[in-house]
Design a protein around this motif. Sequence first.
Motif: not given
Length: 365
Positions: A255-269, A271-283
């Motif tokens: 999850w932390e690697a996914l959070r960092k990757d998504l933060a780079v894509q979105m150009a933001t620091e 990001l909470t873990l729940e946002e990453v999990r919501e992205r995973m659920r959507n994908v």
Amino acid sequence: MKKIVSVNIGMFHYVLDHVYGAFMHRTNLSTPFFSRGWGGTKLELLERMVTKLFPGVEGENWPPTIVQPIWKTIWESKTAILREGVFQSPCDEELFGALPPECHTARVSFLAPKSAPPQKMACVVHLAGTGDHTFERRLRLGGPLVKQNIATMVLESPFYGRRRPVLQQGAKLLCVSDLLLLGRVTIDEARSLLHWLDIEEGFGKMGICGLSMGGVHAAMVGSLHPTPIATLPFLSPHSATVAFCEGIMKYGTAWEALRKDLAVQMATEALTLEEVRERMRNVLSLTDVTRFPVPKKPDSVIFVAATDDGYIPKHSVLELQKAWPGSEVRWVTGGHVSSFILHNDEFRKAIRDGLDRLPWKESPQ
């Protein structure tokens, strides 16, 4: 007293799943799933390509490319023959280009009885569950069915076995895009093999089955097949979202690697873990089988689920049965891990019963 014993046994199986999961997913023996993130442009490609399989468009992908495996005989007896074959993956050119080179050549094992012509026999294609890198386990499952004139074809999934990329450790896929790529290519290859069994070999009945992840893929293939086949998902959720966001495998996800990757894509620091999990659920909602068409003969769809499965919650199995009226759910006592080991006879019975509910294909005049 009987109820107490039953509850205790169920708890044992459930705990066994968690102990096994802790050993597999919470230790440092291997890297977690998706340690290299989402997959970048590959994920965008897969999101586009996977949607081609959704309701109303299944006819656009049929007939598939007819594969012509190159066969070699492994052994032969008076009653059966085991062959292994290789063929180039028949998937879409874009998908083929996205696959690691190690995945380009597919491998298949084919155990067939010799007691009758194909027109009087059935064949079931067995798809791999998570971590099933070889042919052996699925051949053991299908082997005894030779006596009932049921052949077994076992497909080696991309990213597994000899098709495993060099940098990948075991079954731990490097990127989320790899999971979608594995599924989409497996579906394409399985559909092409079923077409080969039908057109080239002339089998009188056919089926598709798989355990866990393989069951999800089997449900998709059965849903999309243009004619009735037996569809047999065992110990399977209705979506990969359940496995990685609800079940034990969420503990083996990076999850932390996914959070960092998504933060780079979105150009933001921020990001909470729940946002990453919501992205995973959507994908992973792309893998929701309830969005697929109802198979052509729903009463030949038999789910086998475990009563105390720590990986697959009961509601997930029931969601798919509800989406496919006429399908059947059979429950075995056990957890995910123990049912793999203890309930092969129930899986075989479901295969036989699913095939028995199909009519024999009419022979060409």
